[in-house]
Design a protein around this motif. Sequence first.
Motif, PDB file in Angstrom:
ATOM      1  N   GLY A   1      27.947  29.046  74.482  1.00  0.00           N
ATOM      2  CA  GLY A   1      27.723  27.827  75.249  1.00  0.00           C
ATOM      3  C   GLY A   1      26.264  27.681  75.632  1.00  0.00           C
ATOM      4  N   PHE A   2      25.620  28.799  75.966  1.00  0.00           N
ATOM      5  CA  PHE A   2      24.190  28.777  76.279  1.00  0.00           C
ATOM      6  C   PHE A   2      23.345  28.623  75.021  1.00  0.00           C
ATOM      7  CE2 PHE A   2      20.128  30.952  77.090  1.00  0.00           C
ATOM      8  CZ  PHE A   2      19.682  30.240  78.188  1.00  0.00           C
ATOM      9  N   VAL A   3      23.702  29.334  73.966  1.00  0.00           N
ATOM     10  CA  VAL A   3      22.936  29.280  72.719  1.00  0.00           C
ATOM     11  C   VAL A   3      22.862  27.858  72.176  1.00  0.00           C
ATOM     12  CG1 VAL A   3      23.003  29.972  70.278  1.00  0.00           C
ATOM     13  CG2 VAL A   3      23.359  31.670  72.065  1.00  0.00           C
ATOM     14  N   ALA A   4      23.975  27.127  72.260  1.00  0.00           N
ATOM     15  CA  ALA A   4      24.047  25.799  71.666  1.00  0.00           C
ATOM     16  C   ALA A   4      23.108  24.794  72.317  1.00  0.00           C
ATOM     17  CB  ALA A   4      25.487  25.283  71.732  1.00  0.00           C
ATOM     18  N   VAL A   5      22.679  25.043  73.560  1.00  0.00           N
ATOM     19  CA  VAL A   5      21.846  24.060  74.260  1.00  0.00           C
ATOM     20  C   VAL A   5      20.534  24.664  74.740  1.00  0.00           C
ATOM     21  CG1 VAL A   5      23.847  22.708  75.004  1.00  0.00           C
ATOM     22  CG2 VAL A   5      22.991  24.540  76.475  1.00  0.00           C
ATOM     23  N   THR A   6      20.153  25.808  74.193  1.00  0.00           N
ATOM     24  CA  THR A   6      18.966  26.490  74.713  1.00  0.00           C
ATOM     25  C   THR A   6      17.725  25.621  74.654  1.00  0.00           C
ATOM     26  OG1 THR A   6      19.857  28.643  74.057  1.00  0.00           O
ATOM     27  CG2 THR A   6      17.497  28.518  74.452  1.00  0.00           C
ATOM     28  N   ALA A   7      17.497  24.982  73.518  1.00  0.00           N
ATOM     29  CA  ALA A   7      16.287  24.169  73.378  1.00  0.00           C
ATOM     30  C   ALA A   7      16.267  23.021  74.380  1.00  0.00           C
ATOM     31  CB  ALA A   7      16.177  23.633  71.947  1.00  0.00           C
TER      32      ALA A   7
END
Length: 417
Positions: free
Chosen positions: A233-239
């Motif tokens: 969930g964090f990886v998908a929106v890191t940028a």
Amino acid sequence: MAGGPPRLAIAGGAVLFQASLGGIYSWSVIARALQQPGAFELTRAQAVLPFSVAIGIVFVGTYLGGRLQDRRGPRAAALLGGVLYSTGALLASLASGRGELWFLLLAYGVVGGIGLGIAYIVPVAMLQKWYPEKRGLITGVAVGGFGFGAVLTSPLAQYLVEANRTVPTRAFLPLGVCYLVFTTCGATLFRNPPPAARPAGRRGDFTCAEALRTRQWYLLTAMLTLNTVSGIGFVAVTAGAATAITGIGPAAAAALTGGMGLFNGAGRIFWGAMSERYGRMRIFTMILALMGACLLAVPYASSPVAFIALAAVVFANFGGGYAVMPATAGDFFGLTNAGAIYGLMNIAWSIGGVVGPLLVAALAASGGYQNAFTTLAVVALAATALPGLTTPPGRRAARTVRRPAPAPAPAPVPAFA
């Protein structure tokens, strides 16, 4: 090892192979480009859908790949998975507008996701047979390549979408070609160890059906699922989160996402090695606790340095779960059917890959990243209760359902007795 490469070369091929697959974690770069005015103009939720579909269907591939590897060997499964994964990216490059989101879902999500699953499971199961004395460490090395793949892919993806601002999906054409070349090169080295070098199968090794009849399989899968929901969930929106929270620009956010792949890969190697020394369940508890604590703090990290430090721990711990769990499954259920058993366990990756990004997208749209990341933190911290409940099954626990062999018939009495 006559007739084949040494096991170190096979491990190197596995890292190259997994690095190609790790390109999927650069999706946040593509997702941001798909939302831009003048491009596809997708909503935030729509932009994460292809990624979620790919991860959501990946367990189908990991199960099929595990069974194919157990029956036909690792090279055949790896080549099939690599071709499908690359084909998904190549087909995705043909999507040219918002109205073709369905095609992007089919190509990148379904075709690419199944290929990803088939390909991913191969080196994970294969290398445990080559290095039975260091299963945690070698699994960390194998899947570490997956994390390192985003380091290479994210900056390249950013360059390619900048060159194709109105149709950012065209970035998938060169990416797909690279995936095909690297997965093929890595897969050509794959093979099982010769019979004399293989670890002997234990009498109590479980079949896939037998593993599914134990509560331990479900507890391990639940741990991996909750780890995935929080991490992916964090990886998908890191940028996007980095830009919103710290104010850095898109290019810097893409570089940050790529750099996080270093920590994702390093975390897999580190935690895999630590699990050899301190025990799998103890390490998994630490992974979940540290990730949860950092997710609580991320929304308040307005300084880029603080954000990077916290994100690095989240990436490292999320990746670490995928190093510790395959070795744990081998400890619990044996290596004879490791491909199929852990392959099916990757339903955790699919559930987490769908729930995590969509949950974050929905919460961030309504209440910002503070609500989204706090929710992910609660999920990770709640999951720390599971490792303490999970102990290895009895080696013959799954065998009790089998009917005993019938007793031999008594010998006939001679007629003259």
